[in-house]
Design an enzyme around this catalytic site. Structure first.
Site, PDB file in Angstrom:
ATOM      1  N   GLY A 158       0.820  -1.205   0.000  1.00 33.35           N
ATOM      2  CA  GLY A 158       0.000   0.000   0.000  1.00 33.35           C
ATOM      3  C   GLY A 158       0.859   1.262   0.000  1.00 33.35           C
ATOM      4  N   TYR A 160      -0.871 -19.071  -1.683  1.00 31.32           N
ATOM      5  CA  TYR A 160      -1.702 -17.862  -1.576  1.00 31.32           C
ATOM      6  C   TYR A 160      -3.159 -18.255  -1.360  1.00 31.32           C
ATOM      7  CZ  TYR A 160      -4.745 -14.088  -2.901  1.00 31.32           C
ATOM      8  OH  TYR A 160      -5.777 -13.193  -2.899  1.00 31.32           O
ATOM      9  N   ARG A 191     -11.686 -14.291 -17.218  1.00 28.92           N
ATOM     10  CA  ARG A 191     -11.801 -13.949 -15.810  1.00 28.92           C
ATOM     11  C   ARG A 191     -13.104 -13.166 -15.623  1.00 28.92           C
ATOM     12  NH1 ARG A 191      -8.285 -17.001 -15.677  1.00 28.92           N
ATOM     13  NH2 ARG A 191      -6.283 -16.947 -14.597  1.00 28.92           N
ATOM     14  N   ARG A 246       1.546 -18.951 -17.170  1.00 25.90           N
ATOM     15  CA  ARG A 246       2.086 -18.940 -15.810  1.00 25.90           C
ATOM     16  C   ARG A 246       1.592 -20.187 -15.074  1.00 25.90           C
ATOM     17  NH1 ARG A 246       0.765 -12.582 -14.463  1.00 25.90           N
ATOM     18  NH2 ARG A 246      -1.293 -13.413 -14.010  1.00 25.90           N
TER      19      ARG A 246
HETATM   20  N1  UDP Z   1      -2.532 -11.828 -17.909  1.00 24.77           N
HETATM   21  C1  UDP Z   1      -2.139 -11.423 -19.175  1.00 24.77           C
HETATM   22  N2  UDP Z   1      -1.172 -10.456 -19.270  1.00 24.77           N
HETATM   23  C2  UDP Z   1      -0.577  -9.891 -18.187  1.00 24.77           C
HETATM   24  C3  UDP Z   1      -0.996 -10.304 -16.905  1.00 24.77           C
HETATM   25  C4  UDP Z   1      -1.977 -11.277 -16.803  1.00 24.77           C
HETATM   26  O1  UDP Z   1      -2.638 -11.921 -20.180  1.00 24.77           O
HETATM   27  O2  UDP Z   1       0.288  -9.020 -18.363  1.00 24.77           O
HETATM   28  C5  UDP Z   1      -3.598 -12.842 -17.789  1.00 24.77           C
HETATM   29  C6  UDP Z   1      -3.281 -13.986 -16.848  1.00 24.77           C
HETATM   30  O3  UDP Z   1      -2.622 -15.025 -17.535  1.00 24.77           O
HETATM   31  C7  UDP Z   1      -4.652 -14.408 -16.375  1.00 24.77           C
HETATM   32  C8  UDP Z   1      -5.457 -13.118 -16.424  1.00 24.77           C
HETATM   33  O4  UDP Z   1      -4.720 -12.202 -17.230  1.00 24.77           O
HETATM   34  O5  UDP Z   1      -5.212 -15.336 -17.241  1.00 24.77           O
HETATM   35  C9  UDP Z   1      -5.663 -12.486 -15.061  1.00 24.77           C
HETATM   36  O6  UDP Z   1      -4.409 -12.422 -14.410  1.00 24.77           O
HETATM   37  P1  UDP Z   1      -4.220 -11.655 -13.052  1.00 24.77           P
HETATM   38  O7  UDP Z   1      -2.828 -11.873 -12.589  1.00 24.77           O
HETATM   39  O8  UDP Z   1      -4.689 -10.250 -13.226  1.00 24.77           O
HETATM   40  O9  UDP Z   1      -5.257 -12.376 -12.094  1.00 24.77           O
HETATM   41  P2  UDP Z   1      -5.430 -13.939 -11.684  1.00 24.77           P
HETATM   42  O10 UDP Z   1      -4.598 -14.787 -12.589  1.00 24.77           O
HETATM   43  O11 UDP Z   1      -5.013 -13.984 -10.275  1.00 24.77           O
HETATM   44  O12 UDP Z   1      -6.869 -14.210 -11.905  1.00 24.77           O
END
Ligand code: UDP
Length: 302
Positions: free
Chosen positions: A39, A146, A214, A266
């Site tokens: 933050g 996490y 998402r 990832r």
């Molecule tokens: N993502 C992407 N480009 C980026 C960062 C994330 O395409 O620069 C994708 C990531 O692979 C995921 C989605 O966006 O499918 C959401 O990722 P984020 O890290 O925001 O949230 P989380 O994976 O925790 O839902």
């Protein structure tokens, strides 16, 4: 007249500071507890000391939080560590912060006999769910420390509701976006990365094919739900908190506009995610109002 007092842990972060803005609008006096690791004081610099009291503190190694909770009606516990890959590298740190931190905040809230306790849980508890949109009753399947430590926090919150008859609510956040979202982390959330990339006229980094989805909820819709929750009688409940809509990363990139570059997938990421939000809609008469197109345009025009 005495003003209503609320505590926001993690109040200097992205979601926390947006919530503080909303609570101040509702005329609450807000106490922010934050360790300022992710933050920033800048997120709150537009507030006067009369409305927002900022306390730099680590909730996870401080058992004597009660002095801040005396006379407080509402507690919003948002403080925690939020990134997946660092949690795989250092699970212990995540346990201490997210689980022990929650226990300390619960203890202080119990002693203060607060009127409502709201916990920021995570939709990551579902892993890669079978059913999409996903209901709160879906199987729990945490895939990294996490998700696991946030779930343990939620279990503590719900157990405290049972053991001590506390008015506790756990909200499982889906992907929240809006002004002040973190653009600093090494493993930035998609909107943080896209914002920086757009500013620097760099191509947008798309993970994998970009067809993954998402459920993105604009932060104002989320804080609206919080206000409705504290005004309602509901207690001892778990709610999904998302938009109820499924959006692909490619769709986000096309709303943002500009060039794209594709980067490797990832670890432990689900391919799809979308909340079934019927339960919260019905219980507190809330619904999200900001569509993804409106939300993204708002964010990128700032
Ligand atoms: N993502 C992407 N480009 C980026 C960062 C994330 O395409 O620069 C994708 C990531 O692979 C995921 C989605 O966006 O499918 C959401 O990722 P984020 O890290 O925001 O949230 P989380 O994976 O925790 O839902």
């Amino acid at each position: 007249m005495q003003r209503v007092k609320s505590i926001v842990t993690g109040g200097a972060g992205f979601i926390g500071s947006n919530l503080v803005d909303r609570l101040v609008k509702e005329r609450h006096k807000v106490i922010v507890l934050d360790n300022f690791i992710s933050g920033s004081r800048n997120n709150l610099s537009h507030h006067s000391k009369k409305n927002v009291k900022i306390i730099k503190i680590d909730i996870s190694n401080n058992k004597n939080l009660y002095k801040y909770f005396k006379g407080v009606s509402y507690v919003f516990h948002l403080a925690g560590l939020a990134e997946i890959i660092p949690s795989i590298k250092n699970p212990r740190k995540y346990f201490i912060n997210n689980t022990l931190g929650t226990l300390n905040v619960l203890e202080a809230s119990k002693k203060a006999k607060i009127k409502k306790f709201i916990y920021a849980a995570s939709s990551s508890c579902y892993g890669s769910p079978k059913k999409i949109p996903t209901k709160e009753t879906e199987k729990i399947d945490t895939k990294h420390p996490y998700a696991f430590t946030k779930l343990l926090g939620e279990e503590a919150v719900m157990k405290y509701a049972n053991f001590f008859n506390m008015p506790n609510i756990s909200c499982r956040f889906f992907n929240v976006y809006g002004p002040r979202l973190n653009t600093r982390g090494q493993y930035g959330a998609v909107f943080g990365n896209f914002l920086i990339q757009k500013q620097n006229k760099k191509p947008l980094t798309i993970v994998g094919t970009g067809n993954q989805t998402r459920d993105f909820i604009y932060v104002d819709d989320l804080t609206n739900a919080f206000i409705k929750l504290i005004k309602s009688k509901v207690r001892n409940k778990i709610y999904n908190l998302g938009s109820g809509k499924e959006t692909s990363i490619n769709k986000i990139a096309s709303i943002v506009g500009g060039e794209k570059t594709f980067i490797p997938k990832r670890p432990s990421e689900p391919n799809r995610s979308c909340a079934n939000i019927s339960k919260i809609k019905k219980d507190i008469n809330w619904k999200p109002k900001i569509s993804i197109t409106v939300g993204v345009n708002k964010l990128f025009s700032n």
